[in-house]
Scaffold this motif. Structure first.
Motif, short mmCIF file in Angstrom:
data_model
loop_
_atom_site.label_atom_id
_atom_site.label_comp_id
_atom_site.label_asym_id
_atom_site.label_seq_id
_atom_site.Cartn_x
_atom_site.Cartn_y
_atom_site.Cartn_z
N LEU A 249 0.84 -1.19 0.00
CA LEU A 249 0.00 0.00 0.00
C LEU A 249 0.88 1.25 0.00
O LEU A 249 1.60 1.50 0.97
CB LEU A 249 -0.93 0.02 1.21
CG LEU A 249 -1.89 1.20 1.29
CD1 LEU A 249 -2.83 1.22 0.09
CD2 LEU A 249 -2.69 1.18 2.59
N VAL A 250 0.80 2.02 -1.08
CA VAL A 250 1.54 3.27 -1.22
C VAL A 250 0.57 4.41 -0.96
O VAL A 250 -0.39 4.61 -1.70
CB VAL A 250 2.15 3.42 -2.63
CG1 VAL A 250 2.92 4.73 -2.73
CG2 VAL A 250 3.04 2.24 -2.95
N VAL A 251 0.79 5.14 0.14
CA VAL A 251 -0.06 6.28 0.47
C VAL A 251 0.63 7.54 -0.02
O VAL A 251 1.80 7.80 0.32
CB VAL A 251 -0.34 6.36 1.98
CG1 VAL A 251 -1.14 7.61 2.31
CG2 VAL A 251 -1.10 5.12 2.44
N ILE A 252 -0.08 8.30 -0.84
CA ILE A 252 0.47 9.52 -1.42
C ILE A 252 -0.05 10.70 -0.62
O ILE A 252 -1.25 10.99 -0.59
CB ILE A 252 0.05 9.65 -2.90
CG1 ILE A 252 0.54 8.41 -3.67
CG2 ILE A 252 0.62 10.92 -3.52
CD1 ILE A 252 0.01 8.30 -5.07
N GLY A 253 0.87 11.35 0.08
CA GLY A 253 0.47 12.45 0.95
C GLY A 253 1.39 13.64 0.79
O GLY A 253 2.45 13.55 0.18
#
Length: 584
Positions: A58-62
């Motif tokens: 899971l890559v969270v883009i923030g």
């Protein structure tokens, strides 16, 4: 470790749910937030990841407001899948993009169980805030939008998170929750915003918890040497802050097409990186284990911090309990002092006792004393209460007043002590703890009457033999009982050593001599001891009852998760983190 890691984590989660931090001691607000964040991270990421290490990464883009996260996501997919625009906040409901074959990993509650699932093109979530809502006090979104797109490589999922510095508080809270659920955090900033304080606070937290971080510097002016200069400055800042970044991607300032899309060439390096990562199962597993190991280590730190806060709460509860108990213990001591200093044997009690035994010379001989008392009782005026009954009532009334006065003062002292500290004021708020209940006077009166009944029964049982019984009956059980009550109240200090004695001491001596005439020295001492013990039990219960409103408020605060339990959790979590790192 013989216990399964997920078992330890689930037990820790249960302890967090049980944790009670109700008192306003120093740092309690931060501790509550830390407990909530730890519980969220356990359910959103750590437990599900350890249960399924082969799940998609899971890559969270923030990142910061206006950094271009949604535009970047759209470019990675090659389509308008995430809303972007000038109105802030833009991303309100998080969007999770995944390959169609990976859909089963995300449709259930494996990760982020607190967010309902909404499928793109499916039912509209009525709780999802509108795009134009820029209120700074809105609640975070309650749903997660799932978008299956086969342009996302299998084994990888992208989650477009709200701004970490959003004007909407709910968005800020949600952004941090999503970042805690990340295996890999893709932090997006811009050439003119990369030094902002808020993102760096979040980056430092990620570094402390060993989250794998990639950074995108967006909108770099296309002038010779600018990209290299900015990249060098950013790397220096990261190094000085102790933040380890896996990769740094530079995206130039680029004109968007008519759909608001970046050209594929602008993000070619980032696209290639994700493609390679998706194809390398070993690399994905290594990142997942490193991040989850760091998360568990971070949870161990949180557990120790929370253990200290739980200990502070326990100490504050103990201090407040001591203050209440000390106030009522003082009341109990003052009741004993009032009963032993002779003050109760003056005034009305003395007058009624003299009606029984007379006044004047009272040491003219044992038999003379007995006869005189018997004669006075026999001469009582018909229709009036017997002198012994009146004396008994006067003693009871005096004792009731002493108990009421001293317990009321004890409650006042306890409440006053509590109101000197924030924790005590919070507990005392909304309740007049020092006020005596209307029923308490009757409860005290009933208890004293019951004790006087105990004394009379003691007299009857001790005077069971024929000779003693005759003497008791000739005077009356009440008269003998009053004499025993007076002896109980009298201190040994009242026994006179000379001819001059006070009224209280004289009263006690008459009672003592009268009882010795009937029962003998040893029996009188035994009867006085038993009567005093029974009185002590009833007085203890009466005073304890008045302390109950204070102690009940403290007891209602007690949580099941103790400081010791949380410290044990911390040690177990440290062991799990060590094992995960060794396996990485």
């Amino acid at each position: 470790m013989t216990t399964q890691p997920t078992t330890v984590l689930e037990e820790f989660a249960e302890h967090l749910r049980e944790l009670d931090l109700p008192l306003p001691v120093d740092g309690v607000d931060r501790a509550r937030e830390e407990a909530a964040a730890a519980l969220s991270q356990l359910g959103d990421h750590v437990i599900p990841r350890l249960e399924s290490l082969d799940a998609p990464l899971l890559v969270v883009i923030g990142g910061s407001t206006g950094a271009g996260k949604s535009t970047l996501v759209n470019a990675l997919v090659g389509d308008m899948v995430s809303r972007s625009g000038a109105i802030r906040p833009t991303t309100r409901r998080p969007v999770l993009l995944h390959h169609g074959a990976d859909e089963p990993w995300f449709t259930g509650s494996r990760i982020l169980p607190g967010l309902a699932r909404v499928h793109a093109g499916g039912d509209h979530d009525p709780e999802a805030p509108r795009v134009g809502d820029t209120t700074g006090d809105v609640d975070p979104a309650t749903s997660l939008e799932l978008r299956a797109d086969d342009r996302i490589p299998q084994g990888l999922a992208l989650l477009d998170a709200p701004d970490i510095d959003s004007v909407a508080r709910g968005n800020r809270e949600l952004a941090r929750q999503l970042l805690r659920a990340a295996d890999l955090w893709l932090f997006v900033t811009t050439a003119n915003r990369y030094a902002d304080a808020v993102p760096w606070d979040v980056l430092r937290t990620a570094a402390e918890r060993e989250v794998t971080v990639d950074v995108v510097m967006n909108r770099i002016p296309e002038r010779p040497g600018v990209a290299e200069e900015l990249a060098e400055d950013l790397r220096g800042m990261l190094e000085r802050s102790g933040i380890e970044v896996s990769r740094l991607f530079l995206v130039p300032e680029t004109r968007l097409d008519e759909r608001g899309m970046l050209p594929a060439s602008a993000i070619g390096e980032l696209q290639q990186h994700f493609t390679h990562l998706a194809a390398d199962g070993e690399a994905r597993a290594r990142i997942a284990r490193r991040t989850v190991g760091g998360a568990v280590a971070g949870l161990a730190v949180s557990a120790r911090d929370l253990s200290e806060h739980a200990a502070a709460q326990e100490l504050e509860r103990a201090r407040l309990r001591d203050e209440a108990q000390e106030a009522f213990s003082g009341s109990r001591e003052r009741i004993d002092e009032a009963l032993g200093d002779g003050s109760l044997l003056r005034g009305e009690v003395l007058s009624r006792w003299q009606d029984v035994v007379g006044t004047g010379e009272f040491l003219r001989g044992v038999e003379s004393l007995f006869t005189r008392v018997r004669d006075r009782i026999g001469q009582a005026v018909s229709g009036r209460p017997a002198p012994s009954v009146a004396a008994e009532q006067a003693l009871g009334t005096g004792l009731v007043h002493v108990v009421l006065d001293e317990t009321a003062r004890g409650a006042e002292r306890a409440e006053a002590a509590w109101r000197t500290t924030p924790a005590g004021r919070q507990l005392a708020e909304g309740a007049d703890l020092s006020r005596l209940p209307e029923s308490y006077r009757e409860e005290v009166s009933a208890a004293i009457r019951a004790w006087q009944g105990d004394v009379l029964e003691l007299v009857r049982s001790e005077g069971a033999d024929r000779r003693t019984k005759a003497r008791v009956l000739s005077l009356g059980v009440n008269a003998v009982g009053v004499a025993l009550m007076i002896v109980v109240f009298a201190s040994t200090a009242f026994i006179p050593t000379g001819l001059e004695v006070g009224a209280g001491a004289a009263t006690a001596v008459v009672g003592q001599k009268l009882l010795e005439t009937i029962f003998g020295d040893e029996a009188v001492r035994r009867m006085a001891r038993v009567a005093r013990e029974r009185l002590t039990e009833r007085l203890d219960a009466l005073v304890a009852e008045r302390s109950e409103p204070f102690l009940e408020r403290l007891d209602a605060l007690a949580g099941n998760a103790s400081a010791e339990t949380l410290a044990e959790d911390a040690a177990a979590l440290e062991e799990i983190a060590r094992e995960i790192r060794e396996d990485s």
